[in-house]
Design a protein around this motif. Structure first.
Motif, short mmCIF file in Angstrom:
data_model
loop_
_atom_site.label_atom_id
_atom_site.label_comp_id
_atom_site.label_asym_id
_atom_site.label_seq_id
_atom_site.Cartn_x
_atom_site.Cartn_y
_atom_site.Cartn_z
N PHE A 12 25.92 46.51 14.00
CA PHE A 12 24.72 46.77 14.32
C PHE A 12 24.39 48.02 14.49
N LEU A 13 23.56 49.20 14.48
CA LEU A 13 23.13 50.14 15.10
C LEU A 13 22.08 50.75 15.36
N SER A 14 22.00 49.56 16.32
CA SER A 14 20.04 49.50 16.91
C SER A 14 19.61 50.76 17.59
N SER A 15 18.88 50.80 18.26
CA SER A 15 18.63 52.00 19.20
C SER A 15 17.95 51.72 20.53
N GLU A 16 17.31 52.25 21.84
CA GLU A 16 17.00 52.55 22.75
C GLU A 16 15.23 52.33 22.02
N SER A 17 15.32 52.50 21.01
CA SER A 17 13.31 52.31 20.28
C SER A 17 13.34 51.03 20.09
N VAL B 8 16.43 44.30 14.05
CA VAL B 8 17.86 44.86 14.02
C VAL B 8 19.40 43.91 14.87
N LEU B 9 18.06 44.26 16.64
CA LEU B 9 18.66 43.01 17.85
C LEU B 9 18.27 42.23 16.92
N GLY B 10 16.94 41.58 16.64
CA GLY B 10 17.02 39.78 16.19
C GLY B 10 17.91 39.25 15.29
N ILE B 11 18.43 39.95 14.40
CA ILE B 11 18.86 39.78 13.71
C ILE B 11 21.00 39.47 14.25
N SER B 12 20.80 40.50 14.73
CA SER B 12 22.04 41.01 15.19
C SER B 12 22.26 39.71 16.47
N ARG B 13 22.09 39.53 17.01
CA ARG B 13 21.58 37.91 18.12
C ARG B 13 21.68 36.33 17.13
N GLY B 14 20.85 36.13 16.50
CA GLY B 14 21.03 35.65 15.95
C GLY B 14 22.19 35.52 14.79
N THR C 102 32.75 39.75 23.68
CA THR C 102 31.31 39.93 23.99
C THR C 102 30.79 39.71 22.54
N THR C 103 29.64 38.96 22.64
CA THR C 103 29.29 39.00 21.50
C THR C 103 27.34 38.43 21.40
N GLY C 104 26.48 38.96 20.75
CA GLY C 104 25.26 38.15 20.86
C GLY C 104 24.73 39.91 21.99
N ALA C 105 25.39 40.59 21.94
CA ALA C 105 24.67 41.30 23.41
C ALA C 105 24.20 42.63 22.52
N ALA C 106 23.70 43.05 23.13
CA ALA C 106 22.95 44.17 23.01
C ALA C 106 23.18 45.29 24.04
N LEU C 107 24.25 46.48 23.78
CA LEU C 107 25.00 46.95 24.27
C LEU C 107 24.30 48.60 24.46
#
Length: 264
Positions: free
Chosen positions: A138-143, A161-167, A248-253
């Protein structure tokens, strides 16, 4: 490190330009069969031709569909029933005063930036799980972490998006399927370049200089002190899609140039 994705099919939404296009080109260079997506057939055909011209032997095709709608996602499923790699890149942004953002604009931001990825992940993840291998980015953002007051609706969508990706990463636990988010900071994509054009014309500076000045003024915590290139962000996406990223999974890269002032 040599990344090879030969035998894998990668679908990237919103990939006719910018970060999405750079990632599509990079995945084609790594040997993946790539599916480019955009809203218009003209834009899709142009992107497909460009990748074929620059990547010898590239296996690439396109799907014209609006991934920000349920009908558009269904059209993508019809054209691409299965994939090994899903990059949920499509997104919109733009500064606007919170008190002037309409309900329709909030809904549009949510539909395009959030629901596109929700719908496509829901459709493709079960088959990835059955095969025991898959990559979703998923493309999230520093925002999503560094909430921008000048475009709160955008920041909100990227936090979602961060929450969905982690879940989803937790749902895919121990299946061989990884789910991650990539968080770009200011990036000199076509969209950002367009936003900076007035400054370029008024001050008579280069786009690169205008980009550096924008970062210093609006993201002063940046360690890089310049916008990233689309290729620099795409490199992280390609890694997250690789065999080498299996742990690498559940990560915010983060590819934010150090904008988010955190040691974690």
């Amino acid at each position: 490190m040599h990344i090879s994705l030969k035998g894998k099919t990668a679908l990237l939404t919103g990939s006719t330009k910018g970060i999405g296009f750079a990632a599509a080109k990079g995945l084609a260079e790594a040997g993946a069969a790539v599916v480019v997506n955009g809203r218009t057939q003209e834009a899709v055909d142009k992107a497909v031709s460009s990748i074929r011209e620059s990547v010898s032997g590239a296996d690439v095709k396109g799907v014209a569909a609006n991934a920000g709608t349920a009908d558009g996602c269904n059209a993508i499923f019809d054209a691409v029933p299965d994939c090994d790699i899903l990059v949920n890149n499509v997104g919109i942004f733009g500064p606007k005063d919170f008190f002037e953002i309409t309900d329709d604009e909030w809904q549009q931001m949510f539909d395009i930036n959030v629901m596109s990825g929700v719908r496509l992940a829901r459709g493709y993840l079960p088959k990835m799980k059955d095969r025991g291998w898959g990559r979703v980015v998923f493309l999230s953002s520093e925002s999503g972490l560094n909430m921008p007051p000048e475009m709160l609706h955008y920041g909100f969508s990227k936090t979602a998006v961060l929450g969905i990706s982690r879940g989803l990463a937790k749902i895919m636990s121990a299946t061989g399927v990884t789910v991650n988010s990539v968080l770009p900071g200011p990036t000199l994509s076509e969209g950002v370049a367009s936003m900076l054009q007035d400054d370029v014309k008024e001050r008579g500076v280069s786009l690169e200089e205008a980009g550096r000045d924008f970062v210093k003024a609006h993201r002063p915590s940046s360690i890089l002190q310049r916008p990233a290139t689309v290729e620099e962000v795409a490199n992280m996406i390609i890694y997250a899609c690789s065999e080498q990223a299996s742990a690498t999974t559940g990560a915010a890269l983060r590819v934010d140039g150090g904008v988010v002032d955190s040691i974690a």
